[in-house]
Design a protein around this motif. Structure first.
Motif, PDB file in Angstrom:
ATOM      1  N   GLN A 129       0.838  -1.205   0.000  1.00  0.00           N
ATOM      2  CA  GLN A 129       0.000   0.000   0.000  1.00  0.00           C
ATOM      3  C   GLN A 129       0.868   1.249   0.000  1.00  0.00           C
ATOM      4  OE1 GLN A 129      -3.379   0.073   2.664  1.00  0.00           O
ATOM      5  NE2 GLN A 129      -3.242   2.279   2.941  1.00  0.00           N
ATOM      6  N   THR A 130       1.926   1.236   0.804  1.00  0.00           N
ATOM      7  CA  THR A 130       2.834   2.369   0.849  1.00  0.00           C
ATOM      8  C   THR A 130       3.494   2.588  -0.510  1.00  0.00           C
ATOM      9  OG1 THR A 130       3.269   1.911   3.191  1.00  0.00           O
ATOM     10  CG2 THR A 130       4.828   3.345   2.056  1.00  0.00           C
ATOM     11  N   LEU A 131       3.932   1.495  -1.121  1.00  0.00           N
ATOM     12  CA  LEU A 131       4.608   1.572  -2.415  1.00  0.00           C
ATOM     13  C   LEU A 131       3.645   2.023  -3.511  1.00  0.00           C
ATOM     14  CD1 LEU A 131       7.473   1.012  -3.443  1.00  0.00           C
ATOM     15  CD2 LEU A 131       6.742  -1.338  -3.940  1.00  0.00           C
ATOM     16  N   TRP A 132       2.448   1.442  -3.530  1.00  0.00           N
ATOM     17  CA  TRP A 132       1.451   1.828  -4.545  1.00  0.00           C
ATOM     18  C   TRP A 132       1.084   3.307  -4.401  1.00  0.00           C
ATOM     19  CZ3 TRP A 132      -3.377   3.958  -4.782  1.00  0.00           C
ATOM     20  CH2 TRP A 132      -4.044   3.877  -6.017  1.00  0.00           C
ATOM     21  N   SER A 133       0.871   3.760  -3.178  1.00  0.00           N
ATOM     22  CA  SER A 133       0.461   5.146  -2.948  1.00  0.00           C
ATOM     23  C   SER A 133       1.523   6.121  -3.441  1.00  0.00           C
ATOM     24  CB  SER A 133       0.191   5.383  -1.456  1.00  0.00           C
ATOM     25  OG  SER A 133      -0.872   4.568  -1.011  1.00  0.00           O
ATOM     26  N   HIS A 142       2.891   4.336 -13.323  1.00  0.00           N
ATOM     27  CA  HIS A 142       3.921   3.507 -12.707  1.00  0.00           C
ATOM     28  C   HIS A 142       3.410   2.702 -11.514  1.00  0.00           C
ATOM     29  CE1 HIS A 142       6.668   5.754 -15.265  1.00  0.00           C
ATOM     30  NE2 HIS A 142       7.588   4.875 -14.952  1.00  0.00           N
ATOM     31  N   ALA A 143       2.175   2.943 -11.112  1.00  0.00           N
ATOM     32  CA  ALA A 143       1.594   2.122 -10.046  1.00  0.00           C
ATOM     33  C   ALA A 143       1.102   0.780 -10.578  1.00  0.00           C
ATOM     34  CB  ALA A 143       0.449   2.865  -9.364  1.00  0.00           C
ATOM     35  N   GLY A 144       1.045   0.636 -11.902  1.00  0.00           N
ATOM     36  CA  GLY A 144       0.542  -0.600 -12.496  1.00  0.00           C
ATOM     37  C   GLY A 144       1.275  -1.848 -12.048  1.00  0.00           C
ATOM     38  N   PRO A 145       2.607  -1.877 -12.073  1.00  0.00           N
ATOM     39  CA  PRO A 145       3.309  -3.076 -11.610  1.00  0.00           C
ATOM     40  C   PRO A 145       3.054  -3.394 -10.136  1.00  0.00           C
ATOM     41  CG  PRO A 145       4.761  -1.708 -12.939  1.00  0.00           C
ATOM     42  CD  PRO A 145       3.522  -0.902 -12.687  1.00  0.00           C
ATOM     43  N   VAL A 146       2.846  -2.365  -9.335  1.00  0.00           N
ATOM     44  CA  VAL A 146       2.540  -2.609  -7.919  1.00  0.00           C
ATOM     45  C   VAL A 146       1.162  -3.261  -7.806  1.00  0.00           C
ATOM     46  CG1 VAL A 146       2.477  -1.630  -5.606  1.00  0.00           C
ATOM     47  CG2 VAL A 146       3.861  -0.530  -7.370  1.00  0.00           C
ATOM     48  N   VAL A 169      -6.874   1.238  -2.994  1.00  0.00           N
ATOM     49  CA  VAL A 169      -6.593   1.319  -4.435  1.00  0.00           C
ATOM     50  C   VAL A 169      -7.852   1.723  -5.202  1.00  0.00           C
ATOM     51  CG1 VAL A 169      -5.934  -0.001  -6.484  1.00  0.00           C
ATOM     52  CG2 VAL A 169      -4.666  -0.303  -4.340  1.00  0.00           C
ATOM     53  N   ALA A 170      -8.977   1.124  -4.846  1.00  0.00           N
ATOM     54  CA  ALA A 170     -10.227   1.428  -5.550  1.00  0.00           C
ATOM     55  C   ALA A 170     -10.620   2.890  -5.366  1.00  0.00           C
ATOM     56  CB  ALA A 170     -11.342   0.508  -5.051  1.00  0.00           C
ATOM     57  N   GLU A 171     -10.568   3.375  -4.142  1.00  0.00           N
ATOM     58  CA  GLU A 171     -11.031   4.745  -3.883  1.00  0.00           C
ATOM     59  C   GLU A 171     -10.073   5.786  -4.450  1.00  0.00           C
ATOM     60  OE1 GLU A 171     -13.732   3.830   0.093  1.00  0.00           O
ATOM     61  OE2 GLU A 171     -11.724   4.674   0.354  1.00  0.00           O
ATOM     62  N   ARG A 172      -8.775   5.552  -4.327  1.00  0.00           N
ATOM     63  CA  ARG A 172      -7.807   6.502  -4.904  1.00  0.00           C
ATOM     64  C   ARG A 172      -7.890   6.506  -6.429  1.00  0.00           C
ATOM     65  NH1 ARG A 172      -3.202   7.740  -1.903  1.00  0.00           N
ATOM     66  NH2 ARG A 172      -2.568   8.916  -3.755  1.00  0.00           N
ATOM     67  N   SER A 173      -8.059   5.333  -6.998  1.00  0.00           N
ATOM     68  CA  SER A 173      -8.153   5.230  -8.456  1.00  0.00           C
ATOM     69  C   SER A 173      -9.403   5.917  -8.975  1.00  0.00           C
ATOM     70  CB  SER A 173      -8.130   3.763  -8.888  1.00  0.00           C
ATOM     71  OG  SER A 173      -6.923   3.130  -8.512  1.00  0.00           O
ATOM     72  N   GLU A 174     -10.497   5.743  -8.264  1.00  0.00           N
ATOM     73  CA  GLU A 174     -11.762   6.360  -8.680  1.00  0.00           C
ATOM     74  C   GLU A 174     -11.674   7.878  -8.607  1.00  0.00           C
ATOM     75  OE1 GLU A 174     -15.676   6.467 -10.107  1.00  0.00           O
ATOM     76  OE2 GLU A 174     -14.264   4.789  -9.974  1.00  0.00           O
ATOM     77  N   ALA A 175     -10.980   8.389  -7.590  1.00  0.00           N
ATOM     78  CA  ALA A 175     -10.812   9.842  -7.474  1.00  0.00           C
ATOM     79  C   ALA A 175     -10.012  10.402  -8.641  1.00  0.00           C
ATOM     80  CB  ALA A 175     -10.131  10.185  -6.151  1.00  0.00           C
ATOM     81  N   HIS A 176      -9.159   9.554  -9.201  1.00  0.00           N
ATOM     82  CA  HIS A 176      -8.328   9.986 -10.337  1.00  0.00           C
ATOM     83  C   HIS A 176      -9.055   9.819 -11.670  1.00  0.00           C
ATOM     84  CE1 HIS A 176      -4.691  10.649 -12.702  1.00  0.00           C
ATOM     85  NE2 HIS A 176      -4.918   9.513 -13.337  1.00  0.00           N
TER      86      HIS A 176
END
Length: 204
Positions: A129-133, A142-146, A169-176
């Motif tokens: 989670q830390t790495l993906w964020s 670049h978060a794709g491989p994570v 991941v779902a909520e951050r991605s949706e905000a984007h």
């Protein structure tokens, strides 16, 4: 990124690491040499890597890459694999923002190869989670491989931290990007975590 502390299984830091990291961040834009000295003076690798990353932000291009390389080497001094994987979120995020993509790609591949060996499962989920964020905030592509690694080694029903990771991941991605949360949901295996997230997202 905020400088979150490592999980409790990592030894408590020396006070000099806390003050050194803070001093490095404060001096980075004003006195790079003193900032670098403060970063290198942090006794604990976790804080030393974060401090070095904060100095790299304000360094000239060639020196910035050298400092990031130093941070990557120092990450290997963390007392466990969790620390090595999670703390690299800071140098990688800085590298992405500075356009140092070869460094970011190389180091991301290195720590993602280590991620499946992080134990217990809760620590693995938090490290990823830390790495993906960090990657997503700096350069979403670049978060794709994570994300691929999360799906491969963090089953969402294995631990509540893993379920929270998928929600994050779902909520951050949706905000984007609208519709991204639904794609995260479809990637999840059937089970309690998926059903709970579907209800939360209004997609049940």
């Amino acid at each position: 990124m905020t400088c979150s502390p490592p999980l409790p299984h990592t030894p408590p830091p020396a006070r000099a690491s806390l003050t050194g990291r803070q001093r490095a961040a404060q001096l980075a834009a004003l006195d790079p040499a003193q900032a670098l000295a403060a970063a290198r003076g942090c006794p604990d690798a976790w804080y030393r890597v974060q401090a070095l990353a904060s100095v790299a932000v304000h360094a000239a291009a060639p020196e910035a890459l050298a400092i990031l390389d130093e941070a990557a080497r120092e990450s290997r001094s963390c007392p466990d694999v969790y620390g090595t994987v999670a703390v690299m979120a800071w140098p990688i995020a800085v590298a992405l923002r500075l356009g140092c993509f070869p460094f970011a790609d190389r180091e991301l591949a290195r720590v993602l190869a280590l991620a499946p060996s992080v134990e217990p499962a809760a620590s693995r989920a938090f490290a990823l989670q830390t790495l993906w964020s960090g990657c997503f905030a700096a350069a979403p592509r670049h978060a794709g491989p994570v994300w691929a690694t999360i799906q491969a080694c963090c089953p969402p029903d294995r631990h509540w931290r893993a379920a929270r990771l998928y929600r994050h991941v779902a909520e951050r991605s949706e905000a984007h990007q609208s519709g991204a949360a639904a794609r995260v949901l479809r990637a999840m295996p059937e089970g309690p975590a998926r059903r709970k997230l579907a209800r939360r997202l209004g997609l049940a």
